[in-house]
Motif scaffolding. Structure first.
Motif, mmCIF file in Angstrom:
data_model
loop_
_atom_site.group_PDB
_atom_site.id
_atom_site.type_symbol
_atom_site.label_atom_id
_atom_site.label_comp_id
_atom_site.label_asym_id
_atom_site.label_seq_id
_atom_site.Cartn_x
_atom_site.Cartn_y
_atom_site.Cartn_z
ATOM 1 N N ASP A 1 -3.895 -4.649 4.509
ATOM 2 C CA ASP A 1 -3.704 -3.671 5.166
ATOM 3 C C ASP A 1 -4.016 -2.785 5.873
ATOM 4 O OD1 ASP A 1 -1.271 -5.454 4.228
ATOM 5 O OD2 ASP A 1 -0.271 -3.481 2.896
ATOM 6 N N GLU B 1 3.780 2.257 0.808
ATOM 7 C CA GLU B 1 3.210 1.752 1.745
ATOM 8 C C GLU B 1 2.396 2.316 2.081
ATOM 9 O OE1 GLU B 1 5.305 -1.739 3.437
ATOM 10 O OE2 GLU B 1 5.875 -3.123 1.327
ATOM 11 N N VAL C 1 3.688 -2.541 7.999
ATOM 12 C CA VAL C 1 3.710 -2.205 7.071
ATOM 13 C C VAL C 1 4.859 -0.947 7.297
ATOM 14 C CG1 VAL C 1 2.474 -0.344 5.171
ATOM 15 C CG2 VAL C 1 1.583 -2.810 6.338
#
Length: 111
Positions: A80, A12, A7
């Motif tokens: 994530d 994000e 990431v």
């Protein structure tokens, strides 16, 4: 670790922080956000200046990346997550750091 496993963008990171869940132990904080239809997990690392100078911070990041590489098969693929290193993790050797990393990922149910 390949770029596709990271990431990188600020937006994000903020999405994971604002919309995701968190869990912590004494050495790490983990924020995670489920991402359906994602082929593999992505990870972002944050090691602040409280940890030490640039050499120390980079060593901690290398240790974390290597630990994740070794745990790659166990980590849930559609996630994530952001790992934040806390003060004190700079004094750990690789095996202790990996054990702490594995512990916090189990607490977060990512393994």
């Amino acid at each position: 670790m390949k770029k596709s496993y990271r990431v990188k963008k600020e937006a994000e990171f903020q999405k994971v922080f604002n919309s995701g869940n968190s869990c912590a132990n004494r050495k790490f904080v983990v924020y995670w956000l489920p991402k359906p239809q994602q082929a593999h997990f992505r990870v972002g690392l944050s090691v602040g200046k409280k940890i030490g100078n640039a050499v120390t911070r980079n060593q901690v990041k290398r240790y974390i990346r290597q630990g994740l590489l070794e745990l790659k098969t166990e980590i849930k693929p559609e996630m994530d997550f952001i790992i934040i290193a806390r003060k004190g993790c700079e004094s750990l050797d690789f095996h202790e750091l990996k054990k702490n990393l594995q512990h916090v990922l189990k607490l977060a149910k990512l393994i």
